[in-house]
Design an enzyme around this catalytic site. Structure first.
Site, PDB file in Angstrom:
ATOM      1  CG  ASN A 157      -9.949 -11.804 -40.867  1.00  0.00           C
ATOM      2  OD1 ASN A 157     -10.698 -10.956 -41.349  1.00  0.00           O
ATOM      3  ND2 ASN A 157      -8.773 -12.093 -41.389  1.00  0.00           N
ATOM      4  CE  LYS A 163      -9.027 -15.026 -43.806  1.00  0.00           C
ATOM      5  NZ  LYS A 163      -7.907 -15.770 -44.287  1.00  0.00           N
ATOM      6  CG  HIS A 194      -4.702 -10.799 -42.374  1.00  0.00           C
ATOM      7  ND1 HIS A 194      -4.439 -11.574 -43.476  1.00  0.00           N
ATOM      8  CD2 HIS A 194      -5.338 -11.596 -41.485  1.00  0.00           C
ATOM      9  CE1 HIS A 194      -4.926 -12.797 -43.259  1.00  0.00           C
ATOM     10  NE2 HIS A 194      -5.474 -12.834 -42.060  1.00  0.00           N
ATOM     11  CD  GLU A 241      -5.953 -13.362 -46.172  1.00  0.00           C
ATOM     12  OE1 GLU A 241      -6.896 -12.586 -45.930  1.00  0.00           O
ATOM     13  OE2 GLU A 241      -5.949 -14.560 -45.821  1.00  0.00           O
ATOM     14  CD  GLU A 271      -3.497 -14.417 -38.497  1.00  0.00           C
ATOM     15  OE1 GLU A 271      -4.511 -15.001 -38.097  1.00  0.00           O
ATOM     16  OE2 GLU A 271      -3.491 -13.677 -39.495  1.00  0.00           O
ATOM     17  N   GLY A 293      -5.638 -20.430 -43.877  1.00  0.00           N
ATOM     18  CA  GLY A 293      -6.568 -20.858 -44.918  1.00  0.00           C
ATOM     19  C   GLY A 293      -6.122 -22.117 -45.641  1.00  0.00           C
ATOM     20  CB  SER A 321      -5.854 -23.991 -40.178  1.00  0.00           C
ATOM     21  OG  SER A 321      -5.624 -23.600 -41.522  1.00  0.00           O
TER      22      SER A 321
HETATM   23  C1  PEP Z   1      -6.943 -15.397 -40.732  1.00  0.00           C
HETATM   24  O1  PEP Z   1      -7.682 -14.971 -41.585  1.00  0.00           O
HETATM   25  O2  PEP Z   1      -6.341 -14.605 -40.017  1.00  0.00           O
HETATM   26  C2  PEP Z   1      -6.813 -16.847 -40.564  1.00  0.00           C
HETATM   27  C3  PEP Z   1      -6.021 -17.295 -39.626  1.00  0.00           C
HETATM   28  O3  PEP Z   1      -7.532 -17.648 -41.424  1.00  0.00           O
HETATM   29  P1  PEP Z   1      -7.851 -19.215 -41.238  1.00  0.00           P
HETATM   30  O4  PEP Z   1      -8.333 -19.396 -39.824  1.00  0.00           O
HETATM   31  O5  PEP Z   1      -8.882 -19.522 -42.252  1.00  0.00           O
HETATM   32  O6  PEP Z   1      -6.564 -19.961 -41.460  1.00  0.00           O
END
Ligand code: PEP
Length: 253
Positions: free
Chosen positions: A9, A11, A97, A99, A169, A175, A215
């Site tokens: 992803n 983003k 997601h 976000e 998630e 992040g 992460s």
């Molecule tokens: C994500 O954007 O779905 C995500 C899990 O980000 P990160 O791996 O940076 O935590």
């Protein structure tokens, strides 16, 4: 056998030149994908056509949109329809997601509409769910995630559900550099599968790919993906670094 997926992803990151270099770098490395293993790159809308061209002819590699709108077409300035994605040959879309839920107020009900239209246009949703830190601390994460599944997915038929990939998630791990332990990931993935089995039966639940996101990096991918109910990952930060993401792909079971 259910699919295992390493999904990137991006983003809202990278210029198109940086995106091209990243894709070139990852694609150039040798991959040992088994037939049931897929790599998916969720790239920003303006890069979909470029990315689609780059992966042309590559087996088991796909491009995803990071979002779509819930209506077919019309006066929705600034939005992108699934028909537009389909016309580019896109087969996947990330929906829900955290976000998007947080910054764009996407509700479970609104996401149900997006899931419906994606499936109608033969585009497979990667449906994200997961709890914030306060819910984890209160110990009610299972109920929280069950509600997300109920309100966004449970209206689907079993055949429709089989086209959906679920990405768990935990928001506190996205992040932040804070990863759920492999036990915490397995526990929630087993819970999700058990809930799906209650609603759709064990056979259907066993076919659903459930990704972990939060992460994931080269150093922890193999252990997390090695859990029995974890079928790969949705990866943000580490997907922007060639060697990291290549190692994550190699970490698929
Ligand atoms: C994500 O954007 O779905 C995500 C899990 O980000 P990160 O791996 O940076 O935590």
């Amino acid at each position: 056998m259910r699919k295992q997926i390493a999904a990137a992803n991006w983003k809202m990151n990278l210029t198109i030149a940086q995106g091209e270099a990243l894709l070139d770098g990852i694609i150039a490395k040798p991959h040992h994908l088994k037939p049931e293993q897929l790599v998916v790159f969720a790239v920003p809308f303006p890069y979909l056509a470029m990315a689609q061209q780059k992966i042309a002819g590559k087996q088991n590699v796909f491009i995803a949109a990071q979002n779509c709108y819930s209506k077919k077409s019309g006066a929705y300035t600034g939005e992108v329809s699934v028909e537009m994605l389909q016309s580019l040959g896109i087969k996947w879309v990330v929906l829900g997601h955290s976000e998007r839920r947080e910054y764009f107020a996407e509700s479970n009900q609104f996401l149900a509409e997006k899931i419906n239209i994606a499936l109608e246009f033969d585009i497979q949703p990667i449906f994200c769910c997961g709890e914030p830190l306060s819910i984890r601390e209160a110990g009610t994460q299972n109920e929280f995630v069950t509600k997300q599944l109920e309100e966004s997915l449970y209206h689907l038929s079993a055949d429709q559900l089989k086209k959906v990939v679920i990405a768990y998630e935990p928001i506190w791990a996205i992040g932040t550099g804070k990863t759920a332990t492999s036990e915490q990931a397995q526990e929630m993935h087993a819970h999700i599968r058990a809930e799906l089995a209650k609603k759709y039966g064990k056979e259907v639940a066993d076919e659903i790919t459930i990704l972990y996101g939060g992460s994931v990096k080269a150093a922890n991918a193999k252990e997390i993906f090695g859990q029995p109910d974890v079928d790969g990952g949705l990866v943000g930060g580490a997907s922007l670094i060639i060697d990291e993401f290549v190692a994550i792909i190699e970490g698929l079971k």
